[in-house]
Design a protein around this motif. Structure first.
Motif, PDB file in Angstrom:
ATOM      1  N   ILE A 119       0.840  -1.196   0.000  1.00 19.55           N
ATOM      2  CA  ILE A 119       0.000   0.000   0.000  1.00 19.55           C
ATOM      3  C   ILE A 119       0.878   1.249   0.000  1.00 19.55           C
ATOM      4  O   ILE A 119       0.612   2.211  -0.724  1.00 19.55           O
ATOM      5  CB  ILE A 119      -0.962  -0.006   1.202  1.00 19.55           C
ATOM      6  N   LYS A 120       1.936   1.227   0.789  1.00 13.15           N
ATOM      7  CA  LYS A 120       2.838   2.384   0.868  1.00 13.15           C
ATOM      8  C   LYS A 120       3.685   2.553  -0.393  1.00 13.15           C
ATOM      9  O   LYS A 120       3.987   3.666  -0.789  1.00 13.15           O
ATOM     10  CB  LYS A 120       3.776   2.240   2.075  1.00 13.15           C
ATOM     11  N   HIS A 121       4.093   1.442  -0.992  1.00 15.00           N
ATOM     12  CA  HIS A 121       4.955   1.477  -2.179  1.00 15.00           C
ATOM     13  C   HIS A 121       4.296   0.671  -3.289  1.00 15.00           C
ATOM     14  O   HIS A 121       4.677  -0.464  -3.532  1.00 15.00           O
ATOM     15  CB  HIS A 121       6.331   0.876  -1.872  1.00 15.00           C
ATOM     16  N   PRO A 122       3.302   1.236  -3.971  1.00 17.09           N
ATOM     17  CA  PRO A 122       2.602   0.455  -4.993  1.00 17.09           C
ATOM     18  C   PRO A 122       3.529   0.020  -6.128  1.00 17.09           C
ATOM     19  O   PRO A 122       4.179   0.845  -6.755  1.00 17.09           O
ATOM     20  CB  PRO A 122       1.508   1.383  -5.494  1.00 17.09           C
ATOM     21  N   LYS A 159      13.643  -7.622  -2.413  1.00 25.75           N
ATOM     22  CA  LYS A 159      14.478  -6.659  -3.127  1.00 25.75           C
ATOM     23  C   LYS A 159      13.625  -5.568  -3.771  1.00 25.75           C
ATOM     24  O   LYS A 159      13.923  -4.379  -3.641  1.00 25.75           O
ATOM     25  CB  LYS A 159      15.306  -7.386  -4.187  1.00 25.75           C
ATOM     26  N   MET A 160      12.544  -5.956  -4.463  1.00 24.26           N
ATOM     27  CA  MET A 160      11.700  -4.970  -5.159  1.00 24.26           C
ATOM     28  C   MET A 160      11.013  -4.007  -4.197  1.00 24.26           C
ATOM     29  O   MET A 160      10.829  -2.838  -4.497  1.00 24.26           O
ATOM     30  CB  MET A 160      10.634  -5.679  -5.998  1.00 24.26           C
ATOM     31  N   LEU A 161      10.642  -4.515  -3.017  1.00 21.78           N
ATOM     32  CA  LEU A 161       9.917  -3.683  -2.055  1.00 21.78           C
ATOM     33  C   LEU A 161      10.821  -3.108  -0.974  1.00 21.78           C
ATOM     34  O   LEU A 161      10.339  -2.416  -0.080  1.00 21.78           O
ATOM     35  CB  LEU A 161       8.801  -4.507  -1.403  1.00 21.78           C
TER      36      LEU A 161
END
Length: 97
Positions: free
Chosen positions: A5-8, A74-76
């Motif tokens: 939610i914070k980092h779509p 890694k992505m998030l």
């Protein structure tokens, strides 16, 4: 979910602990958190017999179902807030208190 939610971001994200556990290890950790004794045993010869008679069933029951969430972390830029042991302890102890 909160991190997404914070980092779509788009993609398929896998949720998993940092270290994989076997079912036996998970049972032992829950018992330890609840301060209970647990006795696990194996049925001698069962695995060998099942492997010979039903190899697909053997693979489903005894195979490795490990999830690799390295790409998700890694992505998030995500790190689990608790170790597996601490998370289980908090979950089990909150239910009993």
């Amino acid at each position: 979910v909160r991190t997404l939610i914070k980092h779509p971001k788009s993609g398929i994200f896998l949720a998993a602990d940092d270290t994989p556990l076997s079912t036996g290890e998970l049972i032992r950790m829950i018992a330890h958190a609840r301060r209970k004794k647990v006795f696990l045993f194996s049925l001698w010869g069962f695995g060998w017999l099942l492997k010979r008679l039903k190899p697909h069933l053997y693979a489903r029951l005894f195979g490795n179902l490990e999830v690799d969430n390295t790409l998700t972390r890694k992505m998030l830029s995500f790190a689990n807030p608790f170790t597996t042991h601490e998370g289980l302890r908090r979950m089990v102890c909150e239910d009993t208190e």
